[in-house]
Design a protein around this motif. Structure first.
Motif, PDB file in Angstrom:
ATOM      1  N   LYS A  68     -19.263 -30.232  31.894  1.00 20.52           N
ATOM      2  CA  LYS A  68     -19.230 -31.298  30.914  1.00 20.52           C
ATOM      3  C   LYS A  68     -19.012 -30.704  29.529  1.00 20.52           C
ATOM      4  O   LYS A  68     -19.606 -29.681  29.172  1.00 20.52           O
ATOM      5  CB  LYS A  68     -20.547 -32.075  30.946  1.00 20.52           C
ATOM      6  CG  LYS A  68     -20.573 -33.261  30.043  1.00 20.52           C
ATOM      7  CD  LYS A  68     -21.881 -34.012  30.173  1.00 20.52           C
ATOM      8  CE  LYS A  68     -21.922 -35.202  29.245  1.00 20.52           C
ATOM      9  NZ  LYS A  68     -23.189 -35.914  29.331  1.00 20.52           N
ATOM     10  N   LEU A  69     -18.170 -31.346  28.750  1.00 23.06           N
ATOM     11  CA  LEU A  69     -17.881 -30.880  27.402  1.00 23.06           C
ATOM     12  C   LEU A  69     -19.027 -31.279  26.479  1.00 23.06           C
ATOM     13  O   LEU A  69     -19.420 -32.443  26.416  1.00 23.06           O
ATOM     14  CB  LEU A  69     -16.571 -31.496  26.898  1.00 23.06           C
ATOM     15  CG  LEU A  69     -16.126 -31.120  25.503  1.00 23.06           C
ATOM     16  CD1 LEU A  69     -15.844 -29.619  25.444  1.00 23.06           C
ATOM     17  CD2 LEU A  69     -14.885 -31.885  25.111  1.00 23.06           C
ATOM     18  N   GLN A  70     -19.593 -30.298  25.779  1.00 23.39           N
ATOM     19  CA  GLN A  70     -20.704 -30.556  24.883  1.00 23.39           C
ATOM     20  C   GLN A  70     -20.424 -29.907  23.540  1.00 23.39           C
ATOM     21  O   GLN A  70     -19.928 -28.782  23.474  1.00 23.39           O
ATOM     22  CB  GLN A  70     -22.007 -29.992  25.453  1.00 23.39           C
ATOM     23  CG  GLN A  70     -22.416 -30.615  26.752  1.00 23.39           C
ATOM     24  CD  GLN A  70     -23.657 -29.953  27.323  1.00 23.39           C
ATOM     25  OE1 GLN A  70     -24.168 -28.992  26.779  1.00 23.39           O
ATOM     26  NE2 GLN A  70     -24.143 -30.490  28.432  1.00 23.39           N
ATOM     27  N   TYR A  71     -20.771 -30.638  22.482  1.00 25.56           N
ATOM     28  CA  TYR A  71     -20.647 -30.082  21.142  1.00 25.56           C
ATOM     29  C   TYR A  71     -21.955 -29.400  20.781  1.00 25.56           C
ATOM     30  O   TYR A  71     -23.032 -29.942  20.978  1.00 25.56           O
ATOM     31  CB  TYR A  71     -20.351 -31.176  20.111  1.00 25.56           C
ATOM     32  CG  TYR A  71     -18.967 -31.759  20.252  1.00 25.56           C
ATOM     33  CD1 TYR A  71     -17.845 -30.990  19.969  1.00 25.56           C
ATOM     34  CD2 TYR A  71     -18.781 -33.070  20.645  1.00 25.56           C
ATOM     35  CE1 TYR A  71     -16.575 -31.507  20.098  1.00 25.56           C
ATOM     36  CE2 TYR A  71     -17.521 -33.599  20.770  1.00 25.56           C
ATOM     37  CZ  TYR A  71     -16.423 -32.821  20.491  1.00 25.56           C
ATOM     38  OH  TYR A  71     -15.166 -33.336  20.616  1.00 25.56           O
ATOM     39  N   SER A  72     -21.853 -28.196  20.244  1.00 27.26           N
ATOM     40  CA  SER A  72     -23.068 -27.474  19.887  1.00 27.26           C
ATOM     41  C   SER A  72     -23.602 -27.908  18.520  1.00 27.26           C
ATOM     42  O   SER A  72     -24.770 -27.723  18.225  1.00 27.26           O
ATOM     43  CB  SER A  72     -22.799 -25.972  19.893  1.00 27.26           C
ATOM     44  OG  SER A  72     -21.800 -25.673  18.935  1.00 27.26           O
ATOM     45  N   ALA A  73     -22.754 -28.475  17.665  1.00 26.78           N
ATOM     46  CA  ALA A  73     -23.197 -28.904  16.343  1.00 26.78           C
ATOM     47  C   ALA A  73     -22.469 -30.195  15.991  1.00 26.78           C
ATOM     48  O   ALA A  73     -21.494 -30.575  16.617  1.00 26.78           O
ATOM     49  CB  ALA A  73     -22.889 -27.839  15.316  1.00 26.78           C
ATOM     50  N   ASN A  74     -22.969 -30.847  14.974  1.00 23.80           N
ATOM     51  CA  ASN A  74     -22.336 -32.067  14.503  1.00 23.80           C
ATOM     52  C   ASN A  74     -21.004 -31.702  13.848  1.00 23.80           C
ATOM     53  O   ASN A  74     -20.958 -30.903  12.907  1.00 23.80           O
ATOM     54  CB  ASN A  74     -23.255 -32.781  13.508  1.00 23.80           C
ATOM     55  CG  ASN A  74     -22.684 -34.117  13.078  1.00 23.80           C
ATOM     56  OD1 ASN A  74     -21.657 -34.550  13.578  1.00 23.80           O
ATOM     57  ND2 ASN A  74     -23.373 -34.769  12.157  1.00 23.80           N
ATOM     58  N   VAL A  75     -19.932 -32.266  14.320  1.00 21.32           N
ATOM     59  CA  VAL A  75     -18.610 -31.936  13.816  1.00 21.32           C
ATOM     60  C   VAL A  75     -18.443 -32.389  12.375  1.00 21.32           C
ATOM     61  O   VAL A  75     -17.820 -31.703  11.561  1.00 21.32           O
ATOM     62  CB  VAL A  75     -17.527 -32.592  14.712  1.00 21.32           C
ATOM     63  CG1 VAL A  75     -16.152 -32.328  14.165  1.00 21.32           C
ATOM     64  CG2 VAL A  75     -17.650 -32.098  16.125  1.00 21.32           C
ATOM     65  N   LEU A  76     -19.032 -33.533  12.032  1.00 18.78           N
ATOM     66  CA  LEU A  76     -18.863 -34.065  10.676  1.00 18.78           C
ATOM     67  C   LEU A  76     -19.700 -33.313   9.654  1.00 18.78           C
ATOM     68  O   LEU A  76     -19.432 -33.384   8.467  1.00 18.78           O
ATOM     69  CB  LEU A  76     -19.217 -35.550  10.648  1.00 18.78           C
ATOM     70  CG  LEU A  76     -18.352 -36.442  11.547  1.00 18.78           C
ATOM     71  CD1 LEU A  76     -18.867 -37.859  11.508  1.00 18.78           C
ATOM     72  CD2 LEU A  76     -16.913 -36.371  11.125  1.00 18.78           C
ATOM     73  N   GLY A  77     -20.702 -32.588  10.081  1.00 17.08           N
ATOM     74  CA  GLY A  77     -21.569 -31.899   9.147  1.00 17.08           C
ATOM     75  C   GLY A  77     -21.183 -30.457   8.883  1.00 17.08           C
ATOM     76  O   GLY A  77     -21.876 -29.761   8.156  1.00 17.08           O
ATOM     77  N   THR A  78     -20.108 -29.992   9.461  1.00 17.43           N
ATOM     78  CA  THR A  78     -19.765 -28.572   9.294  1.00 17.43           C
ATOM     79  C   THR A  78     -19.293 -28.253   7.887  1.00 17.43           C
ATOM     80  O   THR A  78     -19.631 -27.209   7.348  1.00 17.43           O
ATOM     81  CB  THR A  78     -18.678 -28.159  10.302  1.00 17.43           C
ATOM     82  OG1 THR A  78     -17.560 -29.008  10.159  1.00 17.43           O
ATOM     83  CG2 THR A  78     -19.214 -28.231  11.719  1.00 17.43           C
ATOM     84  N   ASN A  79     -18.527 -29.109   7.280  1.00 22.58           N
ATOM     85  CA  ASN A  79     -18.036 -28.868   5.922  1.00 22.58           C
ATOM     86  C   ASN A  79     -18.677 -29.820   4.925  1.00 22.58           C
ATOM     87  O   ASN A  79     -18.015 -30.368   4.059  1.00 22.58           O
ATOM     88  CB  ASN A  79     -16.516 -29.019   5.868  1.00 22.58           C
ATOM     89  CG  ASN A  79     -15.797 -27.932   6.627  1.00 22.58           C
ATOM     90  OD1 ASN A  79     -16.294 -26.822   6.709  1.00 22.58           O
ATOM     91  ND2 ASN A  79     -14.649 -28.269   7.179  1.00 22.58           N
ATOM     92  N   LEU A  80     -19.959 -29.972   5.039  1.00 20.07           N
ATOM     93  CA  LEU A  80     -20.678 -30.911   4.184  1.00 20.07           C
ATOM     94  C   LEU A  80     -20.917 -30.302   2.813  1.00 20.07           C
ATOM     95  O   LEU A  80     -21.321 -29.140   2.686  1.00 20.07           O
ATOM     96  CB  LEU A  80     -22.016 -31.270   4.836  1.00 20.07           C
ATOM     97  CG  LEU A  80     -22.768 -32.443   4.254  1.00 20.07           C
ATOM     98  CD1 LEU A  80     -21.942 -33.710   4.356  1.00 20.07           C
ATOM     99  CD2 LEU A  80     -24.085 -32.628   4.959  1.00 20.07           C
ATOM    100  N   SER A  81     -20.665 -31.055   1.783  1.00 20.81           N
ATOM    101  CA  SER A  81     -20.868 -30.590   0.425  1.00 20.81           C
ATOM    102  C   SER A  81     -22.357 -30.365   0.157  1.00 20.81           C
ATOM    103  O   SER A  81     -23.195 -31.096   0.657  1.00 20.81           O
ATOM    104  CB  SER A  81     -20.313 -31.645  -0.548  1.00 20.81           C
ATOM    105  OG  SER A  81     -20.647 -31.315  -1.864  1.00 20.81           O
ATOM    106  N   PRO A  82     -22.708 -29.354  -0.644  1.00 20.46           N
ATOM    107  CA  PRO A  82     -24.134 -29.101  -0.929  1.00 20.46           C
ATOM    108  C   PRO A  82     -24.802 -30.278  -1.638  1.00 20.46           C
ATOM    109  O   PRO A  82     -25.999 -30.500  -1.479  1.00 20.46           O
ATOM    110  CB  PRO A  82     -24.111 -27.874  -1.850  1.00 20.46           C
ATOM    111  CG  PRO A  82     -22.815 -27.204  -1.584  1.00 20.46           C
ATOM    112  CD  PRO A  82     -21.865 -28.291  -1.193  1.00 20.46           C
ATOM    113  N   SER A  83     -24.067 -31.042  -2.402  1.00 23.92           N
ATOM    114  CA  SER A  83     -24.683 -32.172  -3.093  1.00 23.92           C
ATOM    115  C   SER A  83     -25.029 -33.305  -2.125  1.00 23.92           C
ATOM    116  O   SER A  83     -25.907 -34.124  -2.402  1.00 23.92           O
ATOM    117  CB  SER A  83     -23.746 -32.704  -4.187  1.00 23.92           C
ATOM    118  OG  SER A  83     -22.558 -33.184  -3.614  1.00 23.92           O
ATOM    119  N   LEU A  84     -24.360 -33.363  -0.961  1.00 24.57           N
ATOM    120  CA  LEU A  84     -24.649 -34.415   0.004  1.00 24.57           C
ATOM    121  C   LEU A  84     -25.721 -33.998   1.007  1.00 24.57           C
ATOM    122  O   LEU A  84     -26.277 -34.844   1.697  1.00 24.57           O
ATOM    123  CB  LEU A  84     -23.364 -34.784   0.771  1.00 24.57           C
ATOM    124  CG  LEU A  84     -22.256 -35.403  -0.073  1.00 24.57           C
ATOM    125  CD1 LEU A  84     -21.011 -35.595   0.771  1.00 24.57           C
ATOM    126  CD2 LEU A  84     -22.708 -36.733  -0.659  1.00 24.57           C
TER     127      LEU A  84
END
Length: 85
Positions: A68-84
């Motif tokens: 089964k394909l599993q993501y190890s981390a949230n894809v949307l949070g990988t390039n999250l700005s420090p202010s967010l």
């Protein structure tokens, strides 16, 4: 006298420079042939490498055992700005 000479030289420039360019190119080609190593090792083609890799892959032998394909981390949070964050 010089203007006539320059006009003739300008109009016949391709006929004058072409033999010199050919001679320089022939000399360079001969030097490159003498100095370079022309041995190229044999490699299988990309298609043959792919066929060998797919035929030797153990995971493809059984179609019922698919991981089964599993993501190890949230894809949307990988390039999250420090202010967010």
């Amino acid at each position: 006298m010089w203007p006539v000479f320059y006009a003739a030289l300008r109009s016949y420039a391709p006929y004058i420079t072409l033999p010199f360019a050919g001679i320089v190119g022939l000399i360079g080609y001969s030097i490159e042939n003498a100095l370079s190593d022309k041995y190229t090792p044999y490699n299988k083609s990309i298609e043959e490498q792919r066929r060998d890799r797919l035929s030797s892959d153990d995971k493809l032998q059984s179609a019922g055992q698919v991981e089964k394909l599993q993501y190890s981390a949230n894809v949307l949070g990988t390039n999250l700005s420090p202010s967010l964050s």
